[in-house]
Write a protein that holds these residues in place. Structure first.
Motif, short mmCIF file in Angstrom:
data_model
loop_
_atom_site.label_atom_id
_atom_site.label_comp_id
_atom_site.label_asym_id
_atom_site.label_seq_id
_atom_site.Cartn_x
_atom_site.Cartn_y
_atom_site.Cartn_z
N GLY A 26 0.56 -0.98 -0.15
CA GLY A 26 0.09 -0.03 0.04
C GLY A 26 0.70 1.09 -0.03
N GLU A 27 2.08 1.13 0.44
CA GLU A 27 2.96 2.36 0.32
C GLU A 27 3.97 2.57 -0.69
OE1 GLU A 27 4.98 1.81 3.86
OE2 GLU A 27 3.45 2.36 5.35
N ALA A 48 -3.36 4.52 -5.22
CA ALA A 48 -4.20 4.90 -6.36
C ALA A 48 -3.08 5.27 -7.37
CB ALA A 48 -5.20 5.97 -6.18
N ASP A 49 -1.92 5.99 -7.09
CA ASP A 49 -1.27 6.49 -7.91
C ASP A 49 0.34 5.55 -8.11
OD1 ASP A 49 -0.17 6.86 -5.31
OD2 ASP A 49 1.01 8.61 -5.96
N ALA A 50 0.07 4.25 -7.80
CA ALA A 50 1.13 3.40 -7.66
C ALA A 50 1.06 2.80 -9.21
CB ALA A 50 1.12 2.24 -6.88
N LYS A 51 2.45 2.44 -9.64
CA LYS A 51 2.49 1.81 -11.00
C LYS A 51 2.41 0.27 -10.62
CE LYS A 51 5.55 1.43 -15.04
NZ LYS A 51 6.99 1.98 -15.59
N VAL A 77 9.79 -0.09 -3.77
CA VAL A 77 9.30 -1.22 -4.58
C VAL A 77 8.84 -2.29 -3.93
CG1 VAL A 77 9.76 -2.72 -6.44
CG2 VAL A 77 10.92 -0.31 -6.35
N ALA A 78 7.35 -2.63 -4.05
CA ALA A 78 6.92 -3.90 -3.50
C ALA A 78 7.01 -5.08 -4.59
CB ALA A 78 5.66 -3.88 -3.11
N ARG A 79 8.02 -5.89 -4.61
CA ARG A 79 8.20 -6.93 -5.46
C ARG A 79 7.63 -7.91 -4.74
NH1 ARG A 79 8.02 -9.93 -9.34
NH2 ARG A 79 9.89 -10.72 -10.42
#
Length: 256
Positions: A26-27, A48-51, A77-79
């Motif tokens: 979420g961050e 909402a604005d995350a890629k 980055v959330a991998r």
């Protein structure tokens, strides 16, 4: 400081994502998830604005470039990997590239399919006085397996096994386990797409493993739980001493 978070997504059920993993997704400015194995619902908590990018069609260099670009721009980055990243997660090569480029990262554990399958089947891998060891392994395929870790040699231990990435050759799994010493009546659980809406769990014995897998169409995303000493499906006769009324330990002394 921006960094990469390798996050274990669990087996598929979005509710099996850890609280920490959900928070970091979420961050993150970039959410890079393995879409062939991780349902999009798991990453629906992205801001909402995350890629949000499915890494399934990308190669190692392409995924690394996306992560490096995001971190250098100041974003986390959330991998997101299926199950737990440390088990068949292909994170070593990703971390090596991050180390090379001086990019910080951490790893958030997740629920692996083998444990979700045991929960769905309501079984215990360990049986008192029978087996206290669990081995995670796979059948050799496009990715070879060291000879010392062949299914035949691992079967010789008589321990519980959780066999991943092998549903394409159920006959090979059966034949190697029998050759290693498991009896034909050894209990086996087959769990297909565990944690997904279409989850199916089938109980059989080793002699019918291949036939049952073929009958149910379990060709991919299936784990085999090999359960020596289970006896009937309601459990073996032996019981743990932990809650026995006469068993003393640091928190209970029946003689007091």
């Amino acid at each position: 400081m921006a960094l990469v978070h390798f996050i274990g997504a669990g087996p598929g059920d979005p509710e099996l994502l850890t609280l920490k993993g959900r928070r970091l997704i979420g961050e993150a400015a970039l959410v890079l998830f393995a879409g062939s194995l991780v349902p999009r619902e798991v990453v629906a908590c992205a801001r909402a604005d995350a890629k949000v990018v499915d890494s399934a069609p990308l190669n190692l260099e392409e995924t690394h470039a996306l992560m490096a670009e995001t971190v250098r721009a100041g974003g986390d980055v959330a991998r997101v990997h299926t199950g737990d990243p440390s088990l068949f997660g292909a994170i070593r090569e990703q971390m090596a590239l991050l180390d090379r480029d001086g990019i910080a990262y951490d790893v958030v554990p997740g629920v692996t399919a083998g444990f979700a399958a045991a929960a769905a089947a309501r079984i215990s891998y360990t049986v008192p006085e029978v087996t206290q060891t669990l081995i995670f392994t796979r059948l050799a395929g496009k990715t070879p397996v060291p000879e010392a870790e062949s299914l035949e040699k691992l079967a010789a231990h008589g321990a519980a096994l959780c066999v991943y990435l092998s549903a394409g050759d159920p006959e090979g799994v059966r034949d190697r386990l029998l050759a290693g010493g498991y009896g034909p009546a050894t209990r086996v659980v087959m769990a297909h797409r565990v944690g997904w809406p279409e989850e199916r769990v089938v109980r059989t014995d080793l002699s019918r493993l291949a036939e049952a897998a073929r009958e149910h169409g379990f060709a991919r995303q299936t784990v085999f739980l090999v359960l020596p000493g289970q006896g009937e499906w309601d459990g073996a006769d032996t019981k743990s001493l932990l809650y026995d009324a006469g068993f003393a330990h640091g928190y209970r002394n029946p003689e007091e």
